[in-house]
Design an enzyme around this catalytic site. Structure first.
Site, short mmCIF file in Angstrom:
data_model
loop_
_atom_site.label_atom_id
_atom_site.label_comp_id
_atom_site.label_asym_id
_atom_site.label_seq_id
_atom_site.Cartn_x
_atom_site.Cartn_y
_atom_site.Cartn_z
N TRP A 70 0.81 -1.22 0.00
CA TRP A 70 0.00 0.00 0.00
C TRP A 70 0.84 1.28 0.00
O TRP A 70 0.31 2.36 -0.17
CB TRP A 70 -0.86 0.01 1.28
N ASN A 71 2.16 1.19 0.24
CA ASN A 71 2.88 2.44 0.54
C ASN A 71 3.09 3.35 -0.67
O ASN A 71 3.18 4.56 -0.53
CB ASN A 71 4.19 2.17 1.29
N GLU B 74 10.75 -8.24 -3.11
CA GLU B 74 11.21 -6.90 -2.73
C GLU B 74 10.70 -6.66 -1.32
O GLU B 74 9.52 -6.35 -1.14
CB GLU B 74 10.61 -5.86 -3.69
N GLY C 227 6.74 -6.34 -0.26
CA GLY C 227 6.06 -6.28 1.03
C GLY C 227 7.00 -6.63 2.15
O GLY C 227 8.21 -6.47 2.03
N CYS D 268 10.37 1.57 2.04
CA CYS D 268 11.30 0.47 2.31
C CYS D 268 12.72 1.01 2.42
O CYS D 268 13.52 0.52 3.21
CB CYS D 268 11.19 -0.59 1.23
P1 NAP Z 1 2.79 -7.04 3.78
O1 NAP Z 1 1.95 -7.17 4.96
O2 NAP Z 1 3.75 -8.13 3.47
O3 NAP Z 1 1.79 -6.80 2.54
C1 NAP Z 1 2.26 -6.64 1.22
C2 NAP Z 1 1.30 -7.35 0.28
O4 NAP Z 1 1.39 -8.76 0.53
C3 NAP Z 1 -0.16 -6.98 0.51
O5 NAP Z 1 -0.84 -7.02 -0.72
C4 NAP Z 1 -0.64 -8.10 1.42
O6 NAP Z 1 -2.02 -8.28 1.39
C5 NAP Z 1 0.08 -9.27 0.81
N1 NAP Z 1 0.25 -10.43 1.67
C6 NAP Z 1 0.76 -10.46 2.92
N2 NAP Z 1 0.80 -11.74 3.38
C7 NAP Z 1 0.31 -12.52 2.38
C8 NAP Z 1 0.10 -13.92 2.25
N3 NAP Z 1 0.39 -14.78 3.23
N4 NAP Z 1 -0.43 -14.39 1.09
C9 NAP Z 1 -0.73 -13.52 0.09
N5 NAP Z 1 -0.56 -12.18 0.16
C10 NAP Z 1 -0.04 -11.69 1.30
O7 NAP Z 1 3.65 -5.72 3.78
P2 NAP Z 1 3.26 -4.34 4.42
O8 NAP Z 1 3.63 -4.40 5.83
O9 NAP Z 1 1.88 -3.96 4.08
O10 NAP Z 1 4.24 -3.39 3.58
C11 NAP Z 1 5.34 -2.80 4.12
C12 NAP Z 1 6.57 -3.65 3.94
O11 NAP Z 1 6.91 -3.67 2.56
C13 NAP Z 1 7.77 -3.05 4.65
O12 NAP Z 1 8.52 -4.07 5.25
C14 NAP Z 1 8.53 -2.40 3.52
O13 NAP Z 1 9.89 -2.23 3.80
C15 NAP Z 1 8.28 -3.35 2.40
N6 NAP Z 1 8.49 -2.71 1.10
C16 NAP Z 1 9.52 -3.14 0.32
C17 NAP Z 1 9.78 -2.52 -0.90
C18 NAP Z 1 10.90 -2.97 -1.79
O14 NAP Z 1 10.90 -2.63 -2.97
N7 NAP Z 1 11.89 -3.70 -1.30
C19 NAP Z 1 8.97 -1.47 -1.32
C20 NAP Z 1 7.93 -1.06 -0.49
C21 NAP Z 1 7.69 -1.71 0.71
P3 NAP Z 1 -2.99 -7.72 2.57
O15 NAP Z 1 -2.91 -6.24 2.52
O16 NAP Z 1 -4.30 -8.26 2.18
O17 NAP Z 1 -2.45 -8.28 3.85
#
Ligand code: NAP
Length: 475
Positions: free
Chosen positions: A132-133, A230, A208, A264
């Site tokens: 979402w970010n 990522e 995520g 991130c």
């Molecule tokens: P998250 O909870 O992992 O969610 C990211 C996506 O994954 C969402 O669409 C989420 O759906 C989905 N998801 C989570 N668990 C899942 C599962 N077991 N099965 C299928 N889909 C699943 O991440 P967040 O906390 O929202 O995002 C922030 C994180 O992303 C931070 O750690 C940030 O550093 C990282 N990030 C990394 C990058 C990069 O390029 N390296 C860029 C931006 C952010 P739901 O919303 O339905 O749970």
């Protein structure tokens, strides 16, 4: 885990979306796979480039509408939302302009009989799971290159930014992309697993958290599907003792507070040479104290709310735990008297390695500041993390800054500057920050079949291994 758009500034529920039905999933897989086959047959790169330019234009034409949705879905400052929409247009234009060239065959020098080349083919439908970010930019990083490659994409976006995800998909279709190019589905986790298992899916991309990444990577691995991850970061911002403190001060607070600290690659650990430590803290505090929380749609606001009530609660728990384990609050950690999900910019010092905060990603406006007595200590501390995404080094001598940057175990380091994400620069990390790259030629190749074709005029009958072993040219 219903899909809901809740404005984190007003806490108003704006819209709720039902989960996708089995029929919608089945239809999407059929349409996407049919398109993959169609694209394989035509492989009209010029036509796809033209459509991608139209997508870029659509984003520019509708930037105000798209930016407002972005801000309402997850709270970021409206002007940052406008910037995100423009970046999406730039990414689409970049891959439209350069995708075809990147996909040309590479000729190989070889001692094999015949002419050898690596051709670049599409592999099939992708399942992309995005956060979402940056509700648009994250999608565009996967969509634009893969549209050029010829890999249709099914999208599962974060459950708190559904309106933005749907708006993105609608823009793509309205700009002329064929049905199946990008289909947004409101999926639960089990449905994501089912789609990954489908034989028509050939790649999985996730941006995520470590937790989400692990779950989806397991589904991909169980089904032997190539995947890119990522994930999170604990990026270091190293200030060497000869750094220009004015430049450092001007950049440091921005790297932590941009997008309300929910990036991130936000600088999460400031590692500062002892000579500059006190001055650094003083300036960071002054800049943190100067931000204006308020309506993210208002141009005077400089601090946005966090994306959800849940995220704010989690961050507060992390800060409380850090303090319980000995961290000192140099600034902040007080309530902000507004109904939205605001978190006061906070500076923590005296975090020892046994404090959980030393290793946890804090996804919000909280800066950890560390004092170091040498460059070697700064590098060691930067690398003392399970994450390896990005980083910043500030040095008086930029060339020396580059030498330090090369010793940081992450995927990206910027010297004497803010980290920037641009379509021509590869984006991604190492260690628990994931694997694979997005953007640039590296990102475009993530889900390409690099197929070797060796063309000989006639079989090489002299080859004793029937061609499996190369002919020795010295004989
Ligand atoms: P998250 O909870 O992992 O969610 C990211 C996506 O994954 C969402 O669409 C989420 O759906 C989905 N998801 C989570 N668990 C899942 C599962 N077991 N099965 C299928 N889909 C699943 O991440 P967040 O906390 O929202 O995002 C922030 C994180 O992303 C931070 O750690 C940030 O550093 C990282 N990030 C990394 C990058 C990069 O390029 N390296 C860029 C931006 C952010 P739901 O919303 O339905 O749970």
């Amino acid at each position: 885990m219903a899909y809901k758009s809740v404005n984190p500034y007003t806490n108003e529920l704006l819209k709720e979306y039902p989960f996708a039905t089995g029929q919608q999933i089945a239809d999407t897989l059929t349409t996407s796979h049919k398109l993959y086959k169609q694209w394989q047959k035509d492989n009209d790169l010029a036509a796809r480039a033209q459509i991608l330019h139209q997508v870029a234009q659509a984003f520019r034409d509708h930037k105000e509408k798209l930016a407002k949705i972005d801000t309402e879905d997850m709270g970021k400052l409206y002007r940052e939302s406008l910037g995100e929409v423009e970046l999406c247009a730039m990414i689409a234009d970049y891959f439209a302009d350069h995708g075809a060239e990147m996909l040309q065959p590479t000729q190989l020098k070889t001692i094999a009989t015949g002419q050898a080349e690596v051709q670049k083919h599409a592999t099939g439908v992708l399942m992309a799971v995005e956060p979402w970010n940056f509700p648009y930019y994250q999608i565009m990083r996967v969509f634009a290159p893969n549209f050029m490659v010829g890999n249709p994409m099914i999208l599962k976006d974060a459950s708190n930014t559904p309106t933005a995800a749907q708006a993105f998909a609608d823009e793509v279709l309205a700009a002329g992309a064929p049905a199946g190019s990008l289909t947004n589905l409101f999926l639960d986790y089990d449905q994501v697993g089912e789609i990954i298992a489908d034989p028509r899916i050939q790649g999985v991309a996730l941006t995520g958290s470590e937790r989400g990444g692990k779950s989806v990577a397991v589904e991909a691995a169980k089904n032997l599907k190539k995947n890119t991850m990522e994930l999170g970061g604990m990026d270091a911002f190293i200030v060497l003792k000869d750094a220009d403190i004015d430049e450092v001060a001007n950049i440091a607070w921005r790297t932590r507070l941009y997008n309300a600290g929910q990036v991130c690659t936000s600088s999460k650990r400031f590692i500062v040479a002892a000579d500059l430590y006190d001055e650094f803290l003083k300036r960071l505090k002054a800049n943190f104290a100067a931000v204006v929380p308020g309506d993210p749609m208002d141009n005077h606001t400089t601090l946005a709310p966090m994306n959800t009530a849940k995220a704010k609660v989690k961050l507060q728990e992390q800060v409380d735990r850090a303090i319980d384990n000995g961290a000192h609050v140099y600034y902040g950690n007080e309530p902000i008297d507004l109904p939205g999900q605001f978190f006061m910019p906070t500076i923590l010092t005296d975090i020892e390695p046994d404090n959980p905060a030393f290793r946890e990603e804090m996804f919000g406006p909280v800066a950890q500041v560390y004092k170091v007595n040498s460059e070697a200590e700064a590098i060691e501390m930067a690398n003392d993390s399970e994450f390896g995404l990005g980083g910043i080094v500030f040095a008086g001598d930029a060339q020396h800054g580059k030498e330090v940057a090369s010793q940081i175990e992450t995927g990206m380091v910027f010297v004497n500057n803010f980290m920037a994400s641009l379509p021509e620069l590869p984006f991604g990390g190492v260690k628990k920050s994931g694997y694979g790259r997005e953007m640039s030629e590296l990102g475009l190749m993530a889900f390409v079949n690099e197929q070797l074709i060796v063309t000989a005029a006639h079989p090489d009958l002299d080859n004793p291994a029937g061609g499996l072993v190369a002919t020795d040219p010295t004989k």
